[in-house]
Design a protein around this motif. Sequence first.
Motif, PDB file in Angstrom:
ATOM      1  N   ILE A 214       0.806  -1.073   0.032  1.00  0.00           N
ATOM      2  CA  ILE A 214       0.028   0.105  -0.024  1.00  0.00           C
ATOM      3  C   ILE A 214       0.979   1.218   0.044  1.00  0.00           C
ATOM      4  O   ILE A 214       0.497   2.436  -0.757  1.00  0.00           O
ATOM      5  N   TRP A 215       2.034   1.307   0.720  1.00  0.00           N
ATOM      6  CA  TRP A 215       2.719   2.392   0.928  1.00  0.00           C
ATOM      7  C   TRP A 215       3.352   2.656  -0.575  1.00  0.00           C
ATOM      8  O   TRP A 215       3.588   3.719  -1.165  1.00  0.00           O
ATOM      9  N   ALA A 216       3.874   1.686  -1.334  1.00  0.00           N
ATOM     10  CA  ALA A 216       4.546   1.679  -2.628  1.00  0.00           C
ATOM     11  C   ALA A 216       3.427   2.162  -3.600  1.00  0.00           C
ATOM     12  O   ALA A 216       3.783   3.010  -4.340  1.00  0.00           O
ATOM     13  N   ARG A 217       2.269   1.794  -3.651  1.00  0.00           N
ATOM     14  CA  ARG A 217       1.240   2.116  -4.459  1.00  0.00           C
ATOM     15  C   ARG A 217       0.801   3.528  -4.220  1.00  0.00           C
ATOM     16  O   ARG A 217       0.531   4.445  -5.229  1.00  0.00           O
ATOM     17  N   CYS A 218       1.013   4.021  -3.035  1.00  0.00           N
ATOM     18  CA  CYS A 218       0.627   5.414  -2.659  1.00  0.00           C
ATOM     19  C   CYS A 218       1.652   6.474  -3.133  1.00  0.00           C
ATOM     20  O   CYS A 218       1.496   7.293  -3.833  1.00  0.00           O
ATOM     21  N   ILE A 219       2.864   5.946  -3.049  1.00  0.00           N
ATOM     22  CA  ILE A 219       3.953   6.681  -3.701  1.00  0.00           C
ATOM     23  C   ILE A 219       3.910   6.864  -5.040  1.00  0.00           C
ATOM     24  O   ILE A 219       4.019   7.779  -5.756  1.00  0.00           O
ATOM     25  N   LEU A 220       3.475   5.508  -5.640  1.00  0.00           N
ATOM     26  CA  LEU A 220       3.236   5.551  -7.289  1.00  0.00           C
ATOM     27  C   LEU A 220       2.043   6.635  -7.794  1.00  0.00           C
ATOM     28  O   LEU A 220       1.958   7.153  -8.560  1.00  0.00           O
ATOM     29  N   ASN A 221       0.991   6.431  -7.142  1.00  0.00           N
ATOM     30  CA  ASN A 221      -0.172   7.382  -7.242  1.00  0.00           C
ATOM     31  C   ASN A 221       0.009   8.472  -7.307  1.00  0.00           C
ATOM     32  O   ASN A 221      -0.677   9.315  -8.018  1.00  0.00           O
ATOM     33  N   SER A 222       0.994   9.143  -6.383  1.00  0.00           N
ATOM     34  CA  SER A 222       0.881  10.662  -6.106  1.00  0.00           C
ATOM     35  C   SER A 222       1.839  11.010  -7.020  1.00  0.00           C
ATOM     36  O   SER A 222       2.157  12.390  -7.110  1.00  0.00           O
ATOM     37  N   ARG A 223       2.826  10.210  -8.016  1.00  0.00           N
ATOM     38  CA  ARG A 223       3.713  10.652  -8.653  1.00  0.00           C
ATOM     39  C   ARG A 223       3.508  10.480 -10.192  1.00  0.00           C
ATOM     40  O   ARG A 223       4.331  10.895 -11.026  1.00  0.00           O
ATOM     41  N   GLN A 224       2.665   9.680 -10.409  1.00  0.00           N
ATOM     42  CA  GLN A 224       2.629   9.414 -12.034  1.00  0.00           C
ATOM     43  C   GLN A 224       1.840  10.078 -12.829  1.00  0.00           C
ATOM     44  O   GLN A 224       0.775  10.624 -12.121  1.00  0.00           O
ATOM     45  N   PHE A 225       2.009  10.084 -14.077  1.00  0.00           N
ATOM     46  CA  PHE A 225       1.075  10.714 -15.011  1.00  0.00           C
ATOM     47  C   PHE A 225       0.529   9.802 -15.958  1.00  0.00           C
ATOM     48  O   PHE A 225       1.107   8.975 -16.136  1.00  0.00           O
ATOM     49  N   GLU A 226      -0.732  10.148 -16.354  1.00  0.00           N
ATOM     50  CA  GLU A 226      -1.109   9.225 -17.566  1.00  0.00           C
ATOM     51  C   GLU A 226      -0.701   9.448 -18.875  1.00  0.00           C
ATOM     52  O   GLU A 226      -0.018  10.491 -19.064  1.00  0.00           O
ATOM     53  N   GLY A 227      -0.587   8.395 -19.256  1.00  0.00           N
ATOM     54  CA  GLY A 227       0.484   8.259 -20.780  1.00  0.00           C
ATOM     55  C   GLY A 227      -0.200   7.970 -21.774  1.00  0.00           C
ATOM     56  O   GLY A 227       0.356   7.421 -22.752  1.00  0.00           O
ATOM     57  N   SER A 228      -1.442   8.406 -22.111  1.00  0.00           N
ATOM     58  CA  SER A 228      -2.392   8.143 -23.063  1.00  0.00           C
ATOM     59  C   SER A 228      -1.878   8.461 -24.216  1.00  0.00           C
ATOM     60  O   SER A 228      -2.522   7.933 -25.529  1.00  0.00           O
ATOM     61  N   TRP A 229      -1.022   9.573 -24.347  1.00  0.00           N
ATOM     62  CA  TRP A 229      -0.568  10.068 -25.716  1.00  0.00           C
ATOM     63  C   TRP A 229       0.494   9.533 -26.644  1.00  0.00           C
ATOM     64  O   TRP A 229       1.012   9.866 -27.654  1.00  0.00           O
ATOM     65  N   CYS A 230       0.912   8.307 -25.790  1.00  0.00           N
ATOM     66  CA  CYS A 230       2.192   7.480 -26.266  1.00  0.00           C
ATOM     67  C   CYS A 230       1.733   6.020 -26.241  1.00  0.00           C
ATOM     68  O   CYS A 230       1.123   5.750 -25.201  1.00  0.00           O
ATOM     69  N   THR A 231       1.752   5.244 -27.166  1.00  0.00           N
ATOM     70  CA  THR A 231       1.275   4.020 -27.235  1.00  0.00           C
ATOM     71  C   THR A 231       2.025   3.084 -26.255  1.00  0.00           C
ATOM     72  O   THR A 231       1.550   2.123 -25.809  1.00  0.00           O
ATOM     73  N   GLU A 232       3.397   3.330 -26.033  1.00  0.00           N
ATOM     74  CA  GLU A 232       4.114   2.501 -25.079  1.00  0.00           C
ATOM     75  C   GLU A 232       3.904   2.756 -23.737  1.00  0.00           C
ATOM     76  O   GLU A 232       4.273   1.993 -22.824  1.00  0.00           O
ATOM     77  N   THR A 233       3.041   3.684 -23.175  1.00  0.00           N
ATOM     78  CA  THR A 233       2.690   4.208 -22.192  1.00  0.00           C
ATOM     79  C   THR A 233       1.214   4.214 -21.846  1.00  0.00           C
ATOM     80  O   THR A 233       0.732   4.656 -20.714  1.00  0.00           O
TER      81      THR A 233
ATOM     82  N   ARG B 247      -8.650  20.899 -13.492  1.00  0.00           N
ATOM     83  CA  ARG B 247      -9.552  21.746 -12.598  1.00  0.00           C
ATOM     84  C   ARG B 247     -10.428  20.363 -12.088  1.00  0.00           C
ATOM     85  O   ARG B 247     -11.440  20.333 -12.209  1.00  0.00           O
ATOM     86  N   VAL B 248      -9.874  20.276 -10.773  1.00  0.00           N
ATOM     87  CA  VAL B 248     -10.360  19.135  -9.999  1.00  0.00           C
ATOM     88  C   VAL B 248     -10.625  19.525  -8.543  1.00  0.00           C
ATOM     89  O   VAL B 248      -9.917  20.288  -7.924  1.00  0.00           O
ATOM     90  N   GLY B 249     -11.615  19.035  -7.836  1.00  0.00           N
ATOM     91  CA  GLY B 249     -12.041  19.234  -6.615  1.00  0.00           C
ATOM     92  C   GLY B 249     -11.100  18.483  -5.613  1.00  0.00           C
ATOM     93  O   GLY B 249     -10.359  17.641  -6.021  1.00  0.00           O
ATOM     94  N   ASN B 250     -11.297  18.843  -4.327  1.00  0.00           N
ATOM     95  CA  ASN B 250     -10.548  18.159  -3.317  1.00  0.00           C
ATOM     96  C   ASN B 250     -10.669  16.421  -3.318  1.00  0.00           C
ATOM     97  O   ASN B 250      -9.883  15.863  -2.697  1.00  0.00           O
ATOM     98  N   SER B 251     -11.830  16.008  -3.677  1.00  0.00           N
ATOM     99  CA  SER B 251     -12.154  14.756  -3.663  1.00  0.00           C
ATOM    100  C   SER B 251     -11.104  13.818  -4.474  1.00  0.00           C
ATOM    101  O   SER B 251     -10.873  12.755  -4.231  1.00  0.00           O
ATOM    102  N   HIS B 252     -11.093  14.654  -5.684  1.00  0.00           N
ATOM    103  CA  HIS B 252      -9.899  14.037  -6.592  1.00  0.00           C
ATOM    104  C   HIS B 252      -8.351  14.254  -6.010  1.00  0.00           C
ATOM    105  O   HIS B 252      -7.462  13.432  -5.890  1.00  0.00           O
ATOM    106  N   LEU B 253      -8.090  15.441  -5.501  1.00  0.00           N
ATOM    107  CA  LEU B 253      -6.665  15.626  -4.993  1.00  0.00           C
ATOM    108  C   LEU B 253      -6.636  14.687  -3.965  1.00  0.00           C
ATOM    109  O   LEU B 253      -5.128  14.539  -3.764  1.00  0.00           O
ATOM    110  N   LEU B 254      -7.332  14.458  -3.229  1.00  0.00           N
ATOM    111  CA  LEU B 254      -7.228  13.516  -1.942  1.00  0.00           C
ATOM    112  C   LEU B 254      -6.328  12.194  -2.268  1.00  0.00           C
ATOM    113  O   LEU B 254      -5.810  11.434  -1.626  1.00  0.00           O
ATOM    114  N   GLU B 255      -6.933  11.706  -3.571  1.00  0.00           N
ATOM    115  CA  GLU B 255      -6.077  10.535  -4.043  1.00  0.00           C
ATOM    116  C   GLU B 255      -4.623  10.632  -4.350  1.00  0.00           C
ATOM    117  O   GLU B 255      -4.091   9.742  -4.344  1.00  0.00           O
ATOM    118  N   ARG B 256      -4.295  11.906  -4.325  1.00  0.00           N
ATOM    119  CA  ARG B 256      -2.634  12.290  -4.311  1.00  0.00           C
ATOM    120  C   ARG B 256      -2.089  12.493  -3.127  1.00  0.00           C
ATOM    121  O   ARG B 256      -0.881  12.775  -2.735  1.00  0.00           O
TER     122      ARG B 256
END
Length: 239
Positions: free
Chosen positions: A57-76, A132-141
């Motif tokens: 859970i700790w590792a996933r939280c670190i990942l979730n707070s730092r990753q960006f979606e990569g839909s603009w590139c097929t590899e990611t 443009r997101v509210g705190n309910s989304h930002l809390l995920e980070r």
Amino acid sequence: WPDSVLEELGGCEACVRLTDQREHVEQCYERVVRAAEGAGPQAQQRLADCLNLDGYIWARCILNSRQFEGSWCTETSSVGVLMPLVEYFNHSCELPEGECVRRGGDEKRGTMQVVALSDYSEGEEAMISYGRVGNSHLLERGFAVEGNPHDSVELVLGARCSTARVPEILAAAPGMGAEGFGDFEWRERPGEHGDGAEAMVTLRRRRPLPEALLKLVRLECLSDEALAPALASAGPAAG
């Protein structure tokens, strides 16, 4: 997010989102455990001291707070991306209009460019927008912004759809989307499924009562008998 914290958020959208996220992480952990068990005794021995639910859970939280979606590139596109320099930028709700994080590159190797949307003084912190997101989304980070202007609540609105009502409802609805940022979505469009319709409306701190929402509510409050003379005197789509 332990139960004690989720209890403090009870009754709000953030609690629902974070509970779903926690359940998803726990399901992922179970898949990792099954994969480790199938990898043989040697792999299990190496993972014995580090593979546990709290650590995962700790590792996933670190990942979730730092990753960006990569839909603009097929590899990611399905896994997202980590960019150690970009993650140092904090979030601001008050940036000028514009695209502060620009994606580019070719299909196999994507690039990301951070662009200043206004002048910065020496020593001033440069910031980006996570959306443009509210705190309910930002809390995920893992954080929230006091007085977030994009805080919102989702409202499910039902509507009666008699023959006379459908044109009026459809005439009122386009204004809802034009005023905001995708704040209106038909879940069941008028006239498609019997005599009812259902819409999802997002009410934001900056714009809690959009004009089109008020039009839809007024229509819903009128009976068919009361609506008929109003349409006859004002013409179609009068609102």
